[in-house]
Each structure stands twice: as structure tokens, then as C-alpha cells.
Design a protein around this motif. Structure first.
Motif, PDB file in Angstrom:
ATOM      1  N   LEU A 157       1.042  -1.179   0.107  1.00 49.91           N
ATOM      2  CA  LEU A 157      -0.030  -0.052  -0.136  1.00 49.91           C
ATOM      3  C   LEU A 157       0.841   1.222   0.257  1.00 49.91           C
ATOM      4  O   LEU A 157       0.446   2.342  -0.562  1.00 49.91           O
ATOM      5  N   PHE A 167      -5.203   5.984  -3.034  1.00 50.95           N
ATOM      6  CA  PHE A 167      -5.635   4.421  -2.146  1.00 50.95           C
ATOM      7  C   PHE A 167      -6.304   4.066  -3.306  1.00 50.95           C
ATOM      8  O   PHE A 167      -6.878   4.341  -4.192  1.00 50.95           O
ATOM      9  N   TRP A 169      -8.160  -0.309  -3.603  1.00 53.89           N
ATOM     10  CA  TRP A 169      -8.340  -1.756  -3.044  1.00 53.89           C
ATOM     11  C   TRP A 169      -7.330  -2.712  -3.493  1.00 53.89           C
ATOM     12  O   TRP A 169      -7.055  -3.603  -2.695  1.00 53.89           O
ATOM     13  N   VAL A 172      -4.529  -2.615  -0.924  1.00 55.68           N
ATOM     14  CA  VAL A 172      -4.991  -2.942   0.246  1.00 55.68           C
ATOM     15  C   VAL A 172      -5.040  -4.526   0.491  1.00 55.68           C
ATOM     16  O   VAL A 172      -4.838  -4.940   1.485  1.00 55.68           O
ATOM     17  N   THR A 175      -1.753  -5.934   0.849  1.00 52.51           N
ATOM     18  CA  THR A 175      -1.571  -5.783   2.239  1.00 52.51           C
ATOM     19  C   THR A 175      -2.003  -6.784   3.251  1.00 52.51           C
ATOM     20  O   THR A 175      -1.252  -7.186   4.038  1.00 52.51           O
TER      21      THR A 175
END
Length: 304
Positions: A157, A167, A169, A172, A175
Motif C-alpha cells: 500500500l 488509495f 483496493w 489494500v 497488504t
């Protein structure tokens, strides 16, 4: 003169286990490849500088975090036979020198974040706070393993934000996949200190749940890791080649769990740690091979 400098560098390298920084690089490399292919318009020089400052941030952040962990745990390390020979309790590095090293490493991280983009810089302080405070979570919660997994697993991320200043998805999910992998490993790693932690009033999954339940919690964490990595691969539009390496990752995790089941005292052979270090490399290799043609096309457009 040169030998003295090398001795000092080696001492501080052992202090923060600098060689382990190399194991974290594939985590960032996953996001770097995916973000690189989604970010047209940058020149070769700009990409080179991005890569350099990301590397600076990784070294600075990890060195600060590991150094702070060693400093914060120095009193416990001095009592634990397994850790009594670490640099601070053994007197090889003083408290003051450790603090200076931590501050310089943190400064390096902030400088690197500044040169990446404004969002990276604004998030650098809370990110470092997350990395440093892991050292204290074991004092009050068995969730410390998941806190550690999340803090180290932020590499995809953070790299994505460094390159795209947004940002998404996709990083994420990567991560989360990496975070549960690291958490599952750390639970197994904590087995060796179960008795010591219990005596000192420290918290961990092995202390709270016992050996057998800890093994099951670690297995479940690795299953969750594979699920999130599969989801991340799907959202990243990866196909055949990556899934071969995804299955190989699952095989490595299963091998890690098999060794843990055979050595419930937490005294693991070197192969256990070798397997863990290969997981991130295998994932990175799968994505690299999957996207090799696209990467080659992008590099040709940049004049390489």
C-alpha cells in the motif's frame, strides 16, 4: 580505518537485522510492478528517482522500527537467554547510540517520503507510529502478532501511494494477504518464548491460547492470507502464470506449518525460516513473469 567503518556498519546491521530488509523488498516490488503498469507519463529518470526514494523509505522505516523494538525490549531481552546476546543487553551498543540510530533512521524515512509526494509525506508520521508502537502491544494484548503483520504488510500500500498518490483496493488486498502471512509466522515464532513471556507478564497467542490452539490460529491466518492473495490476484487481473506461483506459495505455507507441528517447542530448524523468506520472493516472481511482456513494452516506450 576502512575495517573500523565496516565493523561499525556490521554491528548496526546486526542490531536491526539489516539483511531481513531484503526479504521485505518483494512486498514493495509487487505493488511497484502493478503501479508501474498503471502509471503512464513518467520519464525513465522519474521512475528511477521514485525507486530510489522508495528504497530509502524502506530502509529508514524498517531500521527505525527494528532499532526501537530492540531498545524498548532491552530489559526483557537481558533476562531471556535466547536474546541476552543482542547488542544492547550485551553492551555492544549503548542506549544513547541506539536512540541516535533510531532518530537518524526515522529522519531518513521522512526525507524519502518528502521527495516522493505530499500524500506519502503526510502519512509518514502515522505509518512510523504504527511501526514503532508494535513493541508495546505485547505488553497488553495477544493481538500483537496481527499488529506486527499489518505494520510490515503495509509495504504494498505504501509503495502504491508513493507511485500513484492515491488509495486503491488492489494494494489494500495485497497488504491484507501479506499481513496474515506475517501474523501466522509470528505466532509460530512466539512459541519459543511462551514460558518466558508468561513469566514476565507479556502477551501472545501462545500464552493466551496454549500451544495446540496457537497452531490452529496460525494455520487459519495462513488460510486467510491465501484467500486475500487470491482476491488481490483476481482484482489485479492476473491469470495463469501467477496462479501457479500462488499454489507454490500455499505449498510453502503448508511446509512451514508442517515443521511447526513437528517442533511444537518453537525450536525450529533453519529450513523453517528459509521457507518463510521465500514466500514473498515466489509471489513477486509470479507477478513479474505474468507481467513480463507488459513491462518490456513499457520499458521500450521509455527508451530502454
Amino acid at each position: 580505518m576502512i575495517s573500523s567503518v565496516l565493523d561499525i556498519l556490521g554491528k548496526y546491521g546486526r542490531f536491526v537485522k539489516f539483511s531481513h530488509t531484503l526479504f521485505a523488498l518483494p512486498f514493495a516490488g509487487i505493488a511497484f510492478i502493478l503501479a508501474f503498469l498503471r502509471t503512464p507519463g513518467l520519464t525513465l529518470g522519474e521512475w528511477g528517482m521514485k525507486f530510489f526514494w522508495i528504497l530509502v523509505c524502506m530502509v529508514g522505516a524498517r531500521s527505525a522500527a527494528m532499532g526501537f523494538n530492540r531498545w524498548a525490549d532491552r530489559s526483557f531481552d537481558s533476562k531471556n537467554p535466547r536474546t541476552a546476546n543482542r547488542e544492547i543487553p550485551a553492551g555492544k551498543i549503548s542506549d544513547a547510540a541506539a536512540i541516535v540510530f533510531i532518530l537518524l533512521s526515522a529522519l531518513l524515512f521522512f526525507v524519502g517520503s518528502w521527495f516522493l509526494n505530499s500524500l506519502s509525506f503526510y502519512l509518514s508520521a502515522p505509518t512510523l507510529f504504527l511501526l514503532l508502537t508494535y513493541s508495546y502491544t505485547k505488553r497488553f494484548t495477544f493481538l500483537c502478532h496481527f499488529y506486527l503483520g499489518l505494520s510490515i504488510g503495509l509495504a504494498p500500500l505504501a509503495t502504491w501511494i508513493a507511485l500513484r498518490e492515491e488509495f486503491s483496493w488492489i494494494p489494500v488486498l495485497w497488504t491484507l494477504g501479506l499481513a496474515f502471512n506475517l501474523s501466522g509466522f509470528d505466532i509460530l515464532y512466539a512459541l519459543q518464548d511462551k514460558d518466558f513471556d508468561e513469566k514476565e507478564g507479556l502477551h501472545s497467542v501462545p500464552v493466551f491460547f496454549g500451544l495446540e490452539n496457537s497452531l490452529w490460529i496460525s494455520r487459519f491466518s495462513h488460510v486467510l492470507s491465501l484467500c486475500f492473495l487470491a482476491w488481490a490476484g483476481y482484482e489485479s487481473e492476473l491469470s495463469g502464470i501467477f496462479w501457479i506461483f500462488w499454489f507454490a506459495t500455499g505449498f510453502l505455507m503448508a511446509g512451514e506449518q508442517w515443521i511447526a507441528r513437528k517442533n511444537k517447542d518453537g525450536i525450529f530448524p533453519p529450513a523453517f525460516y528459509g521457507i518463510h523468506s521465500w514466500i514473498s520472493v515466489v509471489l513477486f516472481a509470479g507477478i513479474l513473469l505474468e507481467k513480463l511482456r507488459e513491462i518490456s513494452d513499457s520499458l521500450r516506450r521509455l527508451g530502454i
